[in-house]
Design a protein around this motif. Sequence first.
Motif: not given
Length: 234
Positions: A29-31, A192-201, A215-218
């Motif tokens: 259940g993790e992104i 590739q859209n790193a900022r948006q992806a990490l925002n939901i990760a 390596t860490d939480t988003g």
Amino acid sequence: MSYLIGEGMTGGYGGADILHDCTIAAEKGEIAVIVGPNGAGKSTAMKAVFGMLNIHTGRVVLDGEDITELSPQERVGKGMAFVPQTNNVFPTMSVEENLEMGAFLRRDDISVTMEQVFELFPILGDKRRQNAGELSGGQRQQVAVGRALMTQPKLLMLDEPTAGVSPIVMDELFDRIIEVARTGISILMVEQNARQALNIADKGYVLVQGRNRFTDTGAALMANPEVRASFLGG
């Protein structure tokens, strides 16, 4: 141990190694998001997890089972689903036929899953009789993700799901990805859209030249000054 882990992966496509002791993991259940500069080995790492290239060092473990030697087809049978960045729909087949193709391994009633896909992506229900090749780029991405969900996966892998779509469509796709994760499916995504992806990760991996750099939480990666300066545009 994590639900999925590609541990200490070293390998490539037959020539020089692209991955160097690379580790990628995701919980249920993790992104989990893989980001980094062009040529960092992001898609290669995902393909290694899916068995599309050989790793001569390391292993891939899914739900406690070592699947390193399994083919991609066998990994689908274990609960993996992979959505490539391009050529990920059958353009001359209808939306509904594309979804049916995703269920080719199943022998049970697929209608409930198909309705769940249409609930997740309502536009696909509206266009279920239309050929996938006639849809917009964002709609085709929804078909590709929907077809993968028809396998009833435990792990959904997405390679650049927002490539070439507008910011509005990207936000909508990310919202749907969050909904999928909430059902308990693990998500592993190259973006590739790193900022948006990490925002939901829940978890993020920054790769550089095939190696783990951060390596860490988003949220922690978004707040890391070095990550922000080097990979998120400041």
